[in-house]
Scaffold this motif. Sequence first.
Motif, mmCIF file in Angstrom:
data_model
loop_
_atom_site.group_PDB
_atom_site.id
_atom_site.type_symbol
_atom_site.label_atom_id
_atom_site.label_comp_id
_atom_site.label_asym_id
_atom_site.label_seq_id
_atom_site.Cartn_x
_atom_site.Cartn_y
_atom_site.Cartn_z
ATOM 1 N N VAL A 52 -8.507 2.379 -13.254
ATOM 2 C CA VAL A 52 -7.792 3.349 -12.616
ATOM 3 C C VAL A 52 -6.716 4.120 -13.349
ATOM 4 N N ALA A 53 -6.863 5.330 -13.837
ATOM 5 C CA ALA A 53 -6.114 6.118 -14.439
ATOM 6 C C ALA A 53 -4.492 6.123 -14.214
ATOM 7 N N ASN A 54 -3.866 6.442 -15.319
ATOM 8 C CA ASN A 54 -2.341 6.517 -15.275
ATOM 9 C C ASN A 54 -2.000 7.693 -14.174
ATOM 10 N N ASN A 55 -1.119 7.412 -13.094
ATOM 11 C CA ASN A 55 -0.714 8.081 -12.181
ATOM 12 C C ASN A 55 -1.888 8.127 -10.925
ATOM 13 N N GLU A 56 -3.147 7.799 -10.872
ATOM 14 C CA GLU A 56 -4.172 7.911 -10.001
ATOM 15 C C GLU A 56 -3.828 7.086 -8.870
ATOM 16 N N PHE A 57 -4.279 7.518 -7.709
ATOM 17 C CA PHE A 57 -4.031 6.793 -6.334
ATOM 18 C C PHE A 57 -5.638 6.626 -6.035
ATOM 19 N N CYS A 58 -5.841 5.208 -6.129
ATOM 20 C CA CYS A 58 -7.404 4.849 -5.974
ATOM 21 C C CYS A 58 -7.286 3.846 -4.797
ATOM 22 N N VAL A 59 -8.249 3.991 -3.920
ATOM 23 C CA VAL A 59 -8.213 3.519 -2.524
ATOM 24 C C VAL A 59 -9.473 2.668 -2.446
ATOM 25 N N ILE A 60 -9.382 1.311 -2.086
ATOM 26 C CA ILE A 60 -10.640 0.277 -1.971
ATOM 27 C C ILE A 60 -11.041 0.291 -0.237
ATOM 28 N N VAL A 61 -12.094 0.594 -0.004
ATOM 29 C CA VAL A 61 -12.640 0.282 1.337
ATOM 30 C C VAL A 61 -13.889 -0.777 1.276
ATOM 31 N N GLY A 62 -14.303 -1.231 2.253
ATOM 32 C CA GLY A 62 -15.421 -1.905 2.477
ATOM 33 C C GLY A 62 -15.436 -2.976 3.697
ATOM 34 N N PRO A 63 -16.679 -3.526 4.120
ATOM 35 C CA PRO A 63 -16.692 -4.503 5.083
ATOM 36 C C PRO A 63 -15.636 -5.475 5.167
ATOM 37 N N SER A 64 -15.425 -6.213 6.329
ATOM 38 C CA SER A 64 -14.525 -7.243 6.279
ATOM 39 C C SER A 64 -15.212 -8.297 5.471
ATOM 40 N N GLY A 65 -14.361 -9.034 4.682
ATOM 41 C CA GLY A 65 -14.719 -10.271 3.804
ATOM 42 C C GLY A 65 -15.417 -9.848 2.575
ATOM 43 N N CYS A 66 -15.329 -8.380 2.235
ATOM 44 C CA CYS A 66 -16.054 -8.299 0.917
ATOM 45 C C CYS A 66 -15.551 -8.502 -0.389
ATOM 46 N N GLY A 67 -14.076 -8.763 -0.253
ATOM 47 C CA GLY A 67 -13.349 -9.156 -1.190
ATOM 48 C C GLY A 67 -12.505 -8.192 -1.649
ATOM 49 N N LYS A 68 -12.077 -7.142 -0.946
ATOM 50 C CA LYS A 68 -11.125 -6.120 -1.174
ATOM 51 C C LYS A 68 -9.800 -6.808 -1.613
ATOM 52 N N SER A 69 -9.131 -7.564 -0.732
ATOM 53 C CA SER A 69 -7.988 -8.193 -0.975
ATOM 54 C C SER A 69 -8.083 -9.228 -2.045
ATOM 55 N N SER A 70 -9.145 -9.905 -2.023
ATOM 56 C CA SER A 70 -9.188 -10.726 -3.336
ATOM 57 C C SER A 70 -9.111 -10.064 -4.545
ATOM 58 N N LEU A 71 -9.791 -8.755 -4.652
ATOM 59 C CA LEU A 71 -9.681 -8.097 -6.031
ATOM 60 C C LEU A 71 -8.247 -7.800 -6.306
ATOM 61 N N LEU A 72 -7.601 -7.319 -5.292
ATOM 62 C CA LEU A 72 -5.936 -7.114 -5.346
ATOM 63 C C LEU A 72 -5.315 -8.224 -5.965
ATOM 64 N N TYR A 73 -5.545 -9.531 -5.287
ATOM 65 C CA TYR A 73 -4.870 -10.576 -5.663
ATOM 66 C C TYR A 73 -5.168 -11.027 -7.134
ATOM 67 N N LEU A 74 -6.465 -10.543 -7.543
ATOM 68 C CA LEU A 74 -6.830 -10.895 -8.944
ATOM 69 C C LEU A 74 -5.919 -10.132 -9.891
ATOM 70 N N VAL A 75 -5.615 -8.859 -9.507
ATOM 71 C CA VAL A 75 -4.969 -7.927 -10.378
ATOM 72 C C VAL A 75 -3.577 -8.331 -10.420
ATOM 73 N N ALA A 76 -3.246 -8.671 -9.137
ATOM 74 C CA ALA A 76 -1.637 -9.079 -9.151
ATOM 75 C C ALA A 76 -1.309 -10.420 -9.984
ATOM 76 N N GLY A 77 -2.390 -10.899 -10.345
ATOM 77 C CA GLY A 77 -2.290 -12.364 -11.012
ATOM 78 C C GLY A 77 -1.873 -13.755 -10.112
ATOM 79 N N LEU A 78 -2.158 -13.323 -8.753
ATOM 80 C CA LEU A 78 -1.994 -14.377 -7.761
ATOM 81 C C LEU A 78 -3.204 -15.442 -7.800
ATOM 82 N N THR A 79 -4.406 -14.800 -8.323
ATOM 83 C CA THR A 79 -5.568 -15.901 -8.083
ATOM 84 C C THR A 79 -6.255 -15.539 -9.632
ATOM 85 N N ASP A 80 -6.857 -16.687 -10.320
ATOM 86 C CA ASP A 80 -7.551 -16.625 -11.472
ATOM 87 C C ASP A 80 -9.108 -15.977 -11.394
ATOM 88 N N VAL A 81 -9.415 -15.310 -12.354
ATOM 89 C CA VAL A 81 -10.395 -14.413 -12.309
ATOM 90 C C VAL A 81 -11.775 -15.915 -12.749
#
Length: 278
Positions: A52-81
């Motif tokens: 994701v580039a500097n100043n970019e607005f990147c949106v993730i979509v996908g079916p329920s349970g596909c790991g969208k929110s989990s990926l965000l939690y990984l980036v936040a450092g709330l979950t370990d990869v």
Amino acid sequence: MVDLNAALRPADAGSLQPTAARPPARLQIADVSLQYGGKTPTLAIDNVSLEVANNEFCVIVGPSGCGKSSLLYLVAGLTDVTSGTIRVDGRPVHEPGSDRGMVFQGYTLFPWLTVRSNVEFGPRRKGLPKAEYRAIADHFLEEVGLTAFADSYPAALSGGMKQRVAIARALANDPSALLMDEPFGALDSQTRTVMQKLLLRVWEHTQKTVLFVTHDIDEAILLGDRVVVMTARPGKIKAEVPVPFARPRSISLVLEPEFIALKKRILGLLHDEIDETH
């Protein structure tokens, strides 16, 4: 008229090759997988790579349970990869940090603090002088239209107003990346539209790098520079679809034929994944 030929052609899944128009990445997700343990281990995210580039607005979509929110939690450092690496501004992510601001779907304000004190919380913890953190809070409260409610408590606010405070609080830390996990998902449609307009305006002023998760395709196209479509679990990147519409954008964009064509393309990608799970 916008030529959608390129916009409707998804990039190779997981491609990390930069385009000439894209500046250097601020956020780098490289070969990331997430597996949950237990008696029957579950692979939630499988070898995902995304920049994701500097100043970019990147949106993730996908079916329920596909790991969208989990990926965000990984980036936040709330979950370990489980494997792979995540970097923000070249620094590896191992834990939460002020370089990443998080806005959740639920209202995560401190109920015992006023609106202003909630927004001041991060800058104050950094040890900034009172005059400075007060000025920062007042600036972002003005950005989200809540100056008149600075001395109110969260219990006195509507859902949309609480999310305005949450956005202001995240931005007050001046993060490198703003992470948003379906922040408007719990709001009624009218309030959601108001919040989308507000976020567009605030983003145009701050130009933050944003990684945004949503189930709403209209919202994804309206807000994003790029829509990343994930597969059903285990989540992989199926396609990356550029959004070709110029900014600033109006909510009325959703009525344009080009918008509807792009929405149909993304819905088609998602419906393939939903069908595969049945």
